[in-house]
Design a protein around this motif. Structure first.
Motif, PDB file in Angstrom:
ATOM      1  N   ALA A 188       0.797  -1.373  -0.165  1.00 57.23           N
ATOM      2  CA  ALA A 188      -0.032  -0.088   0.111  1.00 57.23           C
ATOM      3  C   ALA A 188       1.008   1.454  -0.028  1.00 57.23           C
ATOM      4  O   ALA A 188       1.934   1.449   0.451  1.00 57.23           O
ATOM      5  CB  ALA A 188      -0.971  -0.090   1.570  1.00 57.23           C
ATOM      6  N   GLU A 189       0.336   2.387  -0.611  1.00 51.05           N
ATOM      7  CA  GLU A 189       1.099   3.541  -0.690  1.00 51.05           C
ATOM      8  C   GLU A 189       1.680   4.045   0.840  1.00 51.05           C
ATOM      9  O   GLU A 189       2.780   4.346   0.760  1.00 51.05           O
ATOM     10  CB  GLU A 189       0.316   4.869  -1.232  1.00 51.05           C
ATOM     11  N   TRP A 190       0.745   3.843   1.658  1.00 49.81           N
ATOM     12  CA  TRP A 190       1.250   4.204   3.022  1.00 49.81           C
ATOM     13  C   TRP A 190       2.656   3.497   3.603  1.00 49.81           C
ATOM     14  O   TRP A 190       3.319   4.213   4.687  1.00 49.81           O
ATOM     15  CB  TRP A 190       0.339   4.387   3.800  1.00 49.81           C
ATOM     16  N   MET A 191       2.645   2.355   2.945  1.00 52.24           N
ATOM     17  CA  MET A 191       3.684   1.448   3.532  1.00 52.24           C
ATOM     18  C   MET A 191       4.986   1.903   2.757  1.00 52.24           C
ATOM     19  O   MET A 191       6.051   1.268   3.236  1.00 52.24           O
ATOM     20  CB  MET A 191       3.345  -0.139   3.360  1.00 52.24           C
ATOM     21  N   GLN A 192       5.161   2.316   1.528  1.00 55.05           N
ATOM     22  CA  GLN A 192       6.323   2.715   0.882  1.00 55.05           C
ATOM     23  C   GLN A 192       7.267   3.198   1.609  1.00 55.05           C
ATOM     24  O   GLN A 192       8.596   2.701   1.336  1.00 55.05           O
ATOM     25  CB  GLN A 192       6.079   3.432  -0.399  1.00 55.05           C
ATOM     26  N   PRO A 193       7.067   4.249   2.348  1.00 57.42           N
ATOM     27  CA  PRO A 193       8.202   4.883   2.868  1.00 57.42           C
ATOM     28  C   PRO A 193       8.966   3.864   3.971  1.00 57.42           C
ATOM     29  O   PRO A 193      10.317   3.698   4.030  1.00 57.42           O
ATOM     30  CB  PRO A 193       7.827   6.030   3.849  1.00 57.42           C
ATOM     31  N   HIS A 216       6.156  -2.202  -7.363  1.00 61.30           N
ATOM     32  CA  HIS A 216       5.388  -1.015  -7.377  1.00 61.30           C
ATOM     33  C   HIS A 216       6.564   0.011  -7.952  1.00 61.30           C
ATOM     34  O   HIS A 216       6.347   1.128  -7.882  1.00 61.30           O
ATOM     35  CB  HIS A 216       5.328  -0.566  -5.907  1.00 61.30           C
TER      36      HIS A 216
END
Length: 209
Positions: free
Chosen positions: A84-89, A171
């Motif tokens: 998920a986008e929020w997990m990328q960092p 991703h």
């Protein structure tokens, strides 16, 4: 038993039919030929590769351990979704920490054979970037970083790293920047070859985003 033809005319150093199947499915997933969420049916894959379902089951299990495939009871197997986008960092941070730790351990231990292996991967990466071969770019990107991890001599670290990096590449829109991909990996190789740890870490952080 049917044989899987080499990709792009190259003869890959593959020893077993399972490795051939795993390599082809990995390339299909990383290139998007098998989109995220795609069902992976054992019988269909067995027919595609001309083998029984046993090797296919083993390959799907292996790809699952690497984070590319999800298997669920009564639902079969499917291609993993990207984080998920929020997990990328968080994924980027963890991957950087793992690879920097590996660099600190490996940079003084690399011998000429290790450096030659890295250089060969980088050279082929440059070639496939010029060709725009998306699946091979993904494979060689993984191979380069995996080589650095292997040289650190920490198998447990490699086991933690594999599912993180493969899910991250699902991703990885930066694969479209062909020339930059090669330049970033060559910068890491040059720094490692020169035993310059601070420069190697900086180049690695530039690459892992």
């Amino acid at each position: 038993m049917s044989k899987i033809p080499p990709q792009n005319g190259r003869v890959a150093p593959i020893r077993t039919i399972r490795e051939q199947i795993a390599g082809r499915l990995r390339a299909d997933i990383l290139s998007g030929a098998l989109p995220r969420g795609s069902k992976l049916r054992e019988q269909e894959l067995a027919e595609r590769f001309g083998v029984s379902r046993g090797p296919i089951r083993d390959v799907l299990m292996q790809l699952g351990q690497h984070g590319l495939v999800v298997s669920e009871p009564n639902c079969g197997s499917r291609v993993s979704d990207a984080p998920a986008e929020w997990m990328q960092p968080l994924v980027v941070k963890v991957r950087r920490e793992i690879e920097i730790r590996a660099l600190r351990r490996s940079i003084r231990r690399l011998d000429e054979a290790d450096l030659k292996r890295l250089e060969t991967i980088v050279d082929e990466l440059g070639e496939v970037c010029r060709e725009g071969d998306m699946s091979r770019i993904g494979e060689l990107d993984l191979a380069f970083h995996e080589c650095l991890l292997e040289c650190a001599g920490e198998p447990d670290l490699l086991d933690v790293w594999r599912p993180i990096v493969t899910r991250m590449i699902l991703h990885y829109s930066r694969l479209l920047e062909m020339e930059q991909i090669h330049a970033e990996h060559y910068a890491i190789f040059e720094a490692v070859r020169d035993r310059d740890l601070s420069r190697a870490i900086a180049a690695l952080e530039q690459n892992i985003q």
